[in-house]
Motif scaffolding. Structure first.
Motif, short mmCIF file in Angstrom:
data_model
loop_
_atom_site.label_atom_id
_atom_site.label_comp_id
_atom_site.label_asym_id
_atom_site.label_seq_id
_atom_site.Cartn_x
_atom_site.Cartn_y
_atom_site.Cartn_z
N TRP A 178 6.11 54.80 10.74
CA TRP A 178 6.78 53.53 10.49
C TRP A 178 7.06 53.36 9.01
O TRP A 178 6.29 53.84 8.16
CB TRP A 178 5.92 52.38 10.99
CG TRP A 178 5.68 52.42 12.47
CD1 TRP A 178 4.55 52.84 13.11
CD2 TRP A 178 6.60 52.06 13.50
NE1 TRP A 178 4.71 52.76 14.47
CE2 TRP A 178 5.96 52.29 14.75
CE3 TRP A 178 7.91 51.56 13.50
CZ2 TRP A 178 6.57 52.03 15.98
CZ3 TRP A 178 8.52 51.31 14.71
CH2 TRP A 178 7.86 51.53 15.93
N GLU B 139 12.04 50.91 10.22
CA GLU B 139 11.36 49.62 10.34
C GLU B 139 9.88 49.78 10.00
O GLU B 139 9.26 50.79 10.37
CB GLU B 139 11.53 49.06 11.75
CG GLU B 139 12.97 48.67 12.06
CD GLU B 139 13.15 48.14 13.47
OE1 GLU B 139 12.15 48.03 14.20
OE2 GLU B 139 14.30 47.84 13.84
N ALA C 188 8.65 44.42 13.65
CA ALA C 188 9.34 43.98 12.44
C ALA C 188 10.52 43.07 12.74
O ALA C 188 10.89 42.25 11.91
CB ALA C 188 9.80 45.19 11.64
N ARG C 189 11.12 43.20 13.90
CA ARG C 189 12.25 42.34 14.26
C ARG C 189 12.28 42.15 15.76
O ARG C 189 11.68 42.91 16.52
CB ARG C 189 13.58 42.94 13.78
CG ARG C 189 13.93 44.25 14.46
CD ARG C 189 15.29 44.75 14.02
NE ARG C 189 15.62 46.04 14.61
CZ ARG C 189 16.19 46.19 15.81
NH1 ARG C 189 16.52 45.13 16.54
NH2 ARG C 189 16.44 47.40 16.29
N GLU D 151 10.92 56.31 11.51
CA GLU D 151 11.55 55.01 11.78
C GLU D 151 11.55 54.18 10.50
O GLU D 151 10.51 54.01 9.85
CB GLU D 151 10.79 54.29 12.89
CG GLU D 151 11.22 52.86 13.13
CD GLU D 151 12.71 52.69 13.37
OE1 GLU D 151 13.31 51.83 12.69
OE2 GLU D 151 13.27 53.41 14.23
#
Length: 357
Positions: A123, A35, A40-41, A33
């Motif tokens: 991540w 991110e 993160a968002r 991933e």
């Protein structure tokens, strides 16, 4: 068959469901991933999980009870208005109806992430591309080899170009996302109700959804150019009832433009051993409540096929032979639905669509 080396590109709902069901069946999997972290968002608004698709996937993942503890059956309420503020349709779920309960996308994603073995998701590890020989390539020039690579990396997939030359195209419709706190604006919250709200006019709509923790997501949507300035959004609804325009005027979040893209209806590819797709990477379609459910079901089905297989490639072929025709049917439905919702007919076209569902 020895345990295959499986890579999933993308930690969205479909990819995470695939990883979870694989692990239930004792198969190792690595999820990449881009991110840097799960938080993160913002993960956006709310989703309705269908008993015929998304909930089946959650049951296969052993998470249905935990989902139900978080879901909001009352969120199935639906209100439809015209631009004068007149409510033309009001549906409330019957007691015990859990056919399409709502859940925040972030809550659902968190449920799936927490169910995975530690370290499953890498991540902050973006994938640049993959090769037909089964190699995942990273921006730092390194790579890793796998027996199966699954592209679950959404609209702008880095895996899809290995299988298909098709790229998403603008549908002609853009959503402008914002939101507000119901405690600060109770009148607007009452207008929205317990679930979803939509008001339709010619080639445009105001849509709102109740989320958890007292938040309401609002989407000003329209058929038109992608380059409309944010400052022009409210003007699109000149002449609409003030109570409807207040959904935008009282928003306490920045306006975020989200143009809608889709792949061609019937998007497919020549079967390629060791690589396949699911979710938006395979069949990006207009967001009419189908995409997340399909992605999760596909992830669960692919995992079960792999777990039962004596031949990896036969399992992937069987998955694709079931997934692609189903995706085509839904892509046609959502494409036609988007045309009905954003047409010169306004709410008349929208009501005809809802009556057909």
């Amino acid at each position: 068959m020895a345990s295959p080396r499986i890579a999933v590109v993308g930690a969205g709902l479909g990819g995470l469901t695939l990883a979870r069901v694989l692990q239930i069946h004792g198969l190792p999997v690595t999820v990449y991933e881009r991110e840097p972290s799960p938080d993160a968002r913002s993960q956006g608004g709310t989703l309705d999980m269908h008993s015929t698709s998304g909930q089946i996937a959650l049951e296969k993942a052993g998470l249905l009870d935990r989902f139900r503890a978080l879901a909001r059956p009352e969120g199935q309420e639906q209100r439809i208005f015209d631009e004068t503020g007149t409510m033309l349709r009001h549906e409330e779920p019957a007691d015990g109806d859990e056919s399409r309960p709502e859940i925040d996308r972030g809550q659902l994603r968190g449920l799936l992430i927490d169910s995975l073995a530690e370290g499953t998701v890498r991540w902050g590890r973006p994938v640049d591309a993959v090769t037909r020989e089964g190699r995942v390539l990273f921006p730092d020039g390194t790579g890793e080899d796998f027996d199966l690579i699954v592209g679950a990396d959404g609209a702008w997939s880095r895996v899809r170009p290995c299988l298909s030359k098709d790229v998403p195209a603008y549908t002609g419709v853009t959503f402008v996302e914002t939101g507000f706190d119901e405690a600060r604006h109770p009148e607007q919250a009452r207008l929205v109700g317990n679930g979803s709200f939509a008001a339709y006019g010619a080639n445009r709509a105001l849509v709102a959804q109740r989320n958890s923790n007292g938040r309401i997501r609002v989407y000003a949507s329209f058929r038109g150019p992608q380059d409309l300035a944010v400052s022009e959004v409210l003007a699109l609804f000149d002449g609409w009832a003030e109570s409807l325009r207040d959904l935008l005027r009282h928003a306490d979040e920045e306006f975020v433009m989200r143009s809608l893209f889709s792949l061609p209806v019937g998007h497919t590819w020549e079967h390629t051993p060791g690589i396949t797709l699911l979710g938006d990477a395979a069949h990006l379609m207009p967001p009419l409540g189908v995409g997340a459910n399909l992605a999760m079901l596909e992830g669960a089905e692919l995992a079960e096929a792999l777990a039962a297989a004596t031949d990896l490639d036969e399992a992937v072929r069987a998955y694709e032979s079931a997934m692609l025709p189903r995706a085509t049917r839904w892509a046609r439905f959502t494409t036609d639905g988007l045309a009905a919702l954003y047409s010169p007919e306004g709410v008349k076209g929208a009501l005809r669509l809802y009556d057909s569902m």
